[in-house]
Design an enzyme around this catalytic site. Structure first.
Site, PDB file in Angstrom:
ATOM      1  CD  GLU A   1     -25.988  -4.378   2.201  1.00 23.40           C
ATOM      2  OE1 GLU A   1     -27.016  -4.158   2.825  1.00 23.40           O
ATOM      3  OE2 GLU A   1     -25.825  -5.391   1.499  1.00 23.40           O
TER       4      GLU A   1
ATOM      5  CD1 TRP B   1     -33.788   0.109  12.835  1.00 20.65           C
ATOM      6  CD2 TRP B   1     -35.667   0.587  11.717  1.00 20.65           C
ATOM      7  NE1 TRP B   1     -33.429   0.586  11.603  1.00 20.65           N
ATOM      8  CE2 TRP B   1     -34.561   0.889  10.897  1.00 20.65           C
ATOM      9  CE3 TRP B   1     -36.946   0.816  11.205  1.00 20.65           C
ATOM     10  CZ2 TRP B   1     -34.694   1.403   9.608  1.00 20.65           C
ATOM     11  CZ3 TRP B   1     -37.073   1.329   9.929  1.00 20.65           C
ATOM     12  CH2 TRP B   1     -35.960   1.617   9.152  1.00 20.65           C
TER      13      TRP B   1
ATOM     14  CD  GLU C   1     -26.234  -8.863  -3.615  1.00 21.62           C
ATOM     15  OE1 GLU C   1     -27.147  -8.049  -3.860  1.00 21.62           O
ATOM     16  OE2 GLU C   1     -25.968  -9.260  -2.472  1.00 21.62           O
TER      17      GLU C   1
ATOM     18  NE  ARG D   1     -35.822  -8.557  14.202  1.00 24.81           N
ATOM     19  CZ  ARG D   1     -36.765  -9.003  13.385  1.00 24.81           C
ATOM     20  NH1 ARG D   1     -36.612 -10.165  12.819  1.00 24.81           N
ATOM     21  NH2 ARG D   1     -37.829  -8.302  13.136  1.00 24.81           N
TER      22      ARG D   1
ATOM     23  CB  CYS E   1     -39.204  -3.681  16.515  1.00 27.70           C
ATOM     24  SG  CYS E   1     -39.462  -2.005  15.980  1.00 27.70           S
TER      25      CYS E   1
ATOM     26  CE  LYS F   1     -30.359 -10.918   7.459  1.00 24.51           C
ATOM     27  NZ  LYS F   1     -29.597 -10.776   6.195  1.00 24.51           N
TER      28      LYS F   1
ATOM     29  CG  HIS G   1     -26.128   4.875 -23.978  1.00 22.67           C
ATOM     30  ND1 HIS G   1     -26.213   5.350 -25.270  1.00 22.67           N
ATOM     31  CD2 HIS G   1     -25.891   3.544 -24.087  1.00 22.67           C
ATOM     32  CE1 HIS G   1     -26.065   4.345 -26.123  1.00 22.67           C
ATOM     33  NE2 HIS G   1     -25.856   3.235 -25.422  1.00 22.67           N
TER      34      HIS G   1
ATOM     35  CG  ASN H   1     -41.657  -6.116  16.837  1.00 21.84           C
ATOM     36  OD1 ASN H   1     -41.229  -5.340  17.688  1.00 21.84           O
ATOM     37  ND2 ASN H   1     -41.086  -7.284  16.567  1.00 21.84           N
ATOM     38  N   GLY H   2     -44.273  -3.219  14.496  1.00 22.77           N
ATOM     39  CA  GLY H   2     -45.238  -2.905  13.442  1.00 22.77           C
ATOM     40  C   GLY H   2     -45.676  -1.451  13.518  1.00 22.77           C
TER      41      GLY H   2
ATOM     42  CE  LYS I   1     -24.616  -7.534   0.313  1.00 21.19           C
ATOM     43  NZ  LYS I   1     -25.812  -8.188  -0.094  1.00 21.19           N
TER      44      LYS I   1
HETATM   45  C1  F6R Z   1     -28.908  -6.352   1.470  1.00 15.93           C
HETATM   46  C2  F6R Z   1     -30.090  -6.938   2.059  1.00 15.93           C
HETATM   47  C3  F6R Z   1     -31.414  -6.373   1.694  1.00 15.93           C
HETATM   48  C4  F6R Z   1     -32.470  -7.481   1.651  1.00 15.93           C
HETATM   49  C5  F6R Z   1     -33.858  -6.887   1.435  1.00 15.93           C
HETATM   50  C6  F6R Z   1     -34.920  -7.954   1.316  1.00 15.93           C
HETATM   51  O1  F6R Z   1     -27.747  -7.020   1.845  1.00 15.93           O
HETATM   52  O2  F6R Z   1     -30.005  -7.842   2.836  1.00 15.93           O
HETATM   53  O3  F6R Z   1     -31.359  -5.670   0.504  1.00 15.93           O
HETATM   54  O4  F6R Z   1     -32.138  -8.353   0.610  1.00 15.93           O
HETATM   55  O5  F6R Z   1     -34.177  -6.033   2.503  1.00 15.93           O
HETATM   56  O6  F6R Z   1     -34.976  -8.735   2.458  1.00 15.93           O
HETATM   57  P1  F6R Z   1     -35.657 -10.151   2.451  1.00 15.93           P
HETATM   58  O7  F6R Z   1     -34.845 -11.020   1.572  1.00 15.93           O
HETATM   59  O8  F6R Z   1     -35.636 -10.585   3.880  1.00 15.93           O
HETATM   60  O9  F6R Z   1     -37.039  -9.964   1.921  1.00 15.93           O
END
Ligand code: F6R
Length: 609
Positions: A489, A74, A482, A27, A2, A604, A505, A100-101, A486
């Site tokens: 997602e 959200w 990673e 976000r 949010c 985000k 395995h 928010n929250g 990427k």
């Molecule tokens: C993936 C991504 C998420 C964040 C995770 C932690 O591309 O961005 O996996 O890395 O939600 O977020 P932060 O770093 O803001 O704690």
């Protein structure tokens, strides 16, 4: 997650709020709304879906007012819908609230409001409870009513409130959810995030937990939970408005991939003394402190967790201290063994990830020294840590993290080198050479980004694969996690990463003719082992795309395609090898027509559990 934006001044509040909300779109959200004070009434517009839907709903209505609040939601409690969107109104429509929250005791409060005050709720949200609570307490003094309501609420919240008969006032409260006040001239702002306000103000107050802010066009006053006024230093934002713009790139993600050489350079070059040694600004760790740690935990989520995997490898190697890496949502509930000889390192781009924050508090409660590696200055993780080491990546807007990851890696190298050198576990010569190699990385990365066209071409060939595996050994295995994240997602391809030696395995059962296997083979001392793993998947018909160091032409005979990274020492390949994987994910997602900067179901900054 949010977003909140509020404005009080003489310009059109609705326009400023909508503009600010658009800057928070990255976000992730599913509905949006705005409320302004107009002629003694609250004028409310809210709609499920994107901000464009809200703008259509508003149409030509100027919503003429200099005071208002807005929100992007959200969904947590209650599906995305028009009624569940914020702002929420009190029963008499005199109060509007954005939140928010999560309000943890909302069921109990809802029952009390229904049974004792006859309130009929319009939405299924926990947030509406706040508007109704303030509504029953409101007798003309908004601050009073907000204080009384907050005293009954449990949970995490940043709220902003307006009242129909208070044409020039916003009252906002923060508890465990980000909130900032922007200081304008003849106008003031409230927001959950800095990018919402970059176009308008550079001077802000960072609001602390349990503080209430009262904004009018001419003043911003902050009070603690006992209603004492508190003074706050003005925080000068150094990000410029362009940093949160696409600047000609098709997507923020692509722009941020290209910003990595700069981010890496910023992160290291500001940390070197004239004699070439590392200065850990923001960290006050003495040699005795470092020698006193008998264990390090690195705790984070998602991409930041993947940076921690590399951190473990580097810090153990350089500083000779055991390092455990854990995802924050697991760490916080497993009663980990932590004491005052533990160094706890939290990694977070946003600094607001609830699980990371909760894990940090748990470690602190048990006596650990807390060091955080954070991108957003002044964020909750930063503020609650003993020491903060900032990743100077600049604002990261795309949901998929790229430049935050590589700058987090750079911080891991700097921390590992610093600790190792202080402890005497590495020689000065090794230390100097390592730093020189790190200094060279941004130039190497800049050069290798010129090969993006090759990756774009490859993605046109491979974009329709249904599943992809990423394998590697040692540091390559950490990077393969990673690369896989990427891809999944943003392209929604089912991808999976596994340490190459583990394949046989179990997971190798899934390899079929044509399955795409991305193999990372950048570690010289593991190269032969890696070749055996490549052979294993090749023998089962896999399509092999390898990532290798320049000069290794031999791998071409074992692979369908090879993407090269510049030659460098084994330990620092993650800074370079992740980039073709980021670009591959990007171009595949683009080829598949995905919403790259805002992938479905993702946000985000994950400020809920
Ligand atoms: C993936 C991504 C998420 C964040 C995770 C932690 O591309 O961005 O996996 O890395 O939600 O977020 P932060 O770093 O803001 O704690």
């Amino acid at each position: 997650m949010c977003g909140i934006v509020g404005y009080v001044g003489s310009d059109n509040a609705k326009e400023i709020i909508i503009d600010g909300l658009k800057r928070l779109e990255y976000r992730g959200y599913d509905s949006a709304g705005v409320a302004v004070v107009q002629d003694g009434k609250i004028l409310l517009k809210k709609h499920v879906g994107g901000i464009a839907n809200l703008e259509n709903l508003i149409g030509d209505d100027p919503m003429a007012s200099g005071t208002g609040i807005g929100h992007t939601r959200w969904a947590t409690h209650g599906a995305p819908s028009d009624v569940n969107a914020h702002p929420h109104l009190s029963a008499d429509e005199q109060i509007a609230v954005v939140h928010n929250g999560i309000i943890e005791n909302y069921v109990e409060l809802r029952k009390m409001l229904t049974e004792q005050h006859g309130i009929r709720f319009r939405s299924e949200t926990d947030s509406e409870v706040i508007a109704q609570l303030i509504g029953i307490h409101y007798e003309g003094n908004l601050e009073d009513a907000v204080y009384k309501a907050v005293a009954q609420m449990r949970g995490a919240y940043a709220i902003s409130v307006i009242a129909a008969d208070q044409p020039e006032k916003i009252v906002a409260v923060r508890k465990d959810a980000p909130l900032i006040a922007g200081l304008g001239k003849g106008c003031n702002f409230i927001a959950s995030d800095i990018p919402a306000l970059l176009k308008y103000v550079k001077e802000i107050y960072l609001i602390e937990n349990n503080e209430t802010v009262v904004l009018t066009p001419d003043s911003v006053k902050i009070y603690d939970d006992e209603r004492n006024e508190v003074s706050r230093d003005v925080f000068h934002v150094t990000w410029d408005a362009d940093a949160a713009e696409k600047e000609g790139y098709e997507h923020f993600m692509l722009k941020e991939i290209y910003e990595q050489p700069k981010g890496l350079h910023e992160t290291i070059s500001r940390r070197l003394n004239e004699d070439g040694t590392i200065k850990l600004d923001g960290i006050s760790m003495t040699r005795e402190d470092i020698e006193g740690f008998n264990k390090i935990y690195i705790v984070a989520c998602g991409t930041a967790y993947h940076a921690g995997l590399v951190g473990k490898y580097i810090i153990e190697k350089l500083a000779k201290v055991p390092v455990e890496v854990d995802v924050a949502s697991e760490f916080r509930y497993r009663d980990p063994y932590v004491d005052d000889k533990t160094l706890f390192i939290a990694i977070s781009q946003s600094g607001e990830t609830l699980d990371t924050l909760a894990a940090l508090r748990e470690a602190k409660r048990k006596g650990a020294r807390v060091l955080s590696v954070v991108n957003v200055v002044g964020s909750s993780v930063a503020r609650e840590s003993d020491d903060v080491f900032y990743t100077w990546a600049g604002p990261e807007i795309a949901v998929a993290s790229t430049k935050a990851y590589t700058t987090q890696l750079m911080c891991m190298y700097l921390i590992g080198l610093y600790m190792g050198y202080e402890k005497g576990t590495i020689t000065r010569e090794y230390y100097d050479q390592f730093i020189a190699d790190l200094m060279d990385v941004s130039g190497k990365l800049e050069a290798s980004l010129k090969n993006a066209g090759i990756i774009e071409g490859l993605s046109r060939m491979l974009y329709n694969k249904e599943q992809v595996f990423f394998i590697g050994r040692g540091l390559d295995s950490s990077v393969s996690y990673e690369g896989s994240l990427k891809l999944k997602e943003i392209s929604y391809i089912n991808s999976f990463a596994i340490a190459a030696g583990e394949l046989k395995h179990g997971t190798i059962a899934l390899i079929e003719p044509g399955t795409l296997v991305v193999t990372l083979a950048t570690q010289d001392f593991l190269y032969e082992k890696m070749l055996s793993n490549i052979q294993e998947v090749k023998a089962r018909g896999a399509h092999v795309l390898s990532i290798a160091k320049e000069g290794n032409t031999e791998i071409e005979t074992h692979s369908n395609e090879v993407l090269y990274i510049p030659a460098c020492r084994d330990e620092i390949t993650p800074l370079l090898s992740v980039v073709p994987l980021q670009l591959f994910a990007y171009y595949v997602a683009r080829e598949r027509g995905c919403n790259i900067d805002k992938p479905k179901n993702l946000a985000k900054s994950v400020t809920v559990e």
